[in-house]
Design a protein around this motif. Structure first.
Motif, PDB file in Angstrom:
ATOM      1  N   THR A  43      -3.357  48.923 -22.128  1.00  0.00           N
ATOM      2  CA  THR A  43      -1.972  48.461 -21.939  1.00  0.00           C
ATOM      3  C   THR A  43      -1.698  48.069 -20.494  1.00  0.00           C
ATOM      4  N   ASP A  47      -2.804  40.483 -20.258  1.00  0.00           N
ATOM      5  CA  ASP A  47      -3.404  40.387 -21.589  1.00  0.00           C
ATOM      6  C   ASP A  47      -4.917  40.190 -21.507  1.00  0.00           C
ATOM      7  N   ASN A  50      -6.742  43.407 -20.808  1.00  0.00           N
ATOM      8  CA  ASN A  50      -6.751  44.293 -21.972  1.00  0.00           C
ATOM      9  C   ASN A  50      -7.816  43.881 -22.979  1.00  0.00           C
ATOM     10  N   HIS A  74      -2.921  45.729 -26.156  1.00  0.00           N
ATOM     11  CA  HIS A  74      -1.626  45.070 -25.999  1.00  0.00           C
ATOM     12  C   HIS A  74      -1.815  43.627 -25.561  1.00  0.00           C
ATOM     13  N   SER A  75      -1.162  42.695 -26.290  1.00  0.00           N
ATOM     14  CA  SER A  75      -1.226  41.276 -25.945  1.00  0.00           C
ATOM     15  C   SER A  75       0.066  40.600 -26.374  1.00  0.00           C
ATOM     16  N   THR A  76       0.631  39.768 -25.496  1.00  0.00           N
ATOM     17  CA  THR A  76       1.888  39.089 -25.800  1.00  0.00           C
ATOM     18  C   THR A  76       1.703  37.600 -26.058  1.00  0.00           C
ATOM     19  N   CYS A  81      -4.141  35.932 -29.006  1.00  0.00           N
ATOM     20  CA  CYS A  81      -4.369  36.853 -30.124  1.00  0.00           C
ATOM     21  C   CYS A  81      -5.191  36.182 -31.215  1.00  0.00           C
ATOM     22  N   ASN A 102       1.895  43.996 -29.933  1.00  0.00           N
ATOM     23  CA  ASN A 102       2.831  43.502 -28.922  1.00  0.00           C
ATOM     24  C   ASN A 102       4.035  44.434 -28.915  1.00  0.00           C
ATOM     25  N   VAL A 103       4.160  45.246 -27.890  1.00  0.00           N
ATOM     26  CA  VAL A 103       5.227  46.242 -27.853  1.00  0.00           C
ATOM     27  C   VAL A 103       6.601  45.580 -27.802  1.00  0.00           C
TER      28      VAL A 103
END
Length: 213
Positions: A43, A47, A50, A74-76, A81, A102-103
């Motif tokens: 995290t 990205d 990670n 974690h990846s935004t 992705c 993705n939080v």
């Protein structure tokens, strides 16, 4: 990586073990006890880092006999992705399972479940004032647009959203580049300003742009 991170002292006070260094360096992961671990959560705020951590683990544990090793990453970035998921499928090795999350997306979904953006999906017109178009604000906007589009019979009636952010136009352009379909579900008014400014405090600029508010 940052030895001056202010959270480190708090972690130490709670009895956590800390290693300072680059977690994408596999030797550091080994020092952290990777061989004895059941899983890993990556995290960092980058990205690429990670995903690199997860791929390091997968490459070095490939074919090992034993329980499946789980990596939560974690990846935004939706495109990143997709590329990673395709790569994972190509590797075809079940000994390490990589799951992307993705939080901000999860948080936005949960927030709209607890605090719906409108009372009824069939409302004639819903108006949203979104202050802040950072990562969480962007995900919140995407989830609202998706909900509005999926549950309405009349797609001609758009969700109306006023966006206020110090980098509103720049952030919006980036978001629209990733999700061009947003404009089909949402009508936007975009204001680049500080929330501490007199223009925001008075609200006159919003009324001038949209007299029916």
């Amino acid at each position: 990586k940052n030895k001056d991170n202010p959270w480190l002292k708090s972690c130490q006070n709670k009895g956590m073990f800390l290693l300072i260094g680059d977690a994408s360096d596999f030797s550091l992961l080994e020092n952290a006890g990777l061989k004895r671990a059941r899983g890993l959560i990556a995290t960092t705020d980058d990205d690429g880092t990670n995903i690199e951590i997860a791929m390091q683990v997968k490459n070095n544990r490939r074919g090992l006999v034993g329980n499946t090793f789980h990596c939560l990453v974690h990846s935004t970035d939706p495109l990143l992705c997709k590329l990673v998921n395709d790569q994972i499928i190509d590797l075809g090795d079940p000994s390490v399972q990589i799951k992307l999350f993705n939080v901000y997306e999860l948080g936005a979904r949960r927030m709209l479940q607890v605090y719906p953006a409108w009372q009824e999906v069939n409302d004639q017109c819903a108006r949203i004032l979104l202050i802040g178009l950072g990562r969480f604000g962007q995900e919140l906007l995407v989830q609202m647009a998706r909900t509005w589009w999926n549950f309405r019979d009349d797609h001609e009636k758009k969700l109306y959203v006023t966006i206020v952010d110090r980098n509103a136009q720049e952030n919006f352009d980036i978001l629209l580049g990733r999700h061009p379909q947003l404009s089909e579900a949402v009508e936007f008014d975009i204001f680049t300003m500080e929330v501490e400014s007199s223009s925001f405090e008075s609200g006159k600029v919003f009324a001038k742009n949209r007299p029916d508010i």
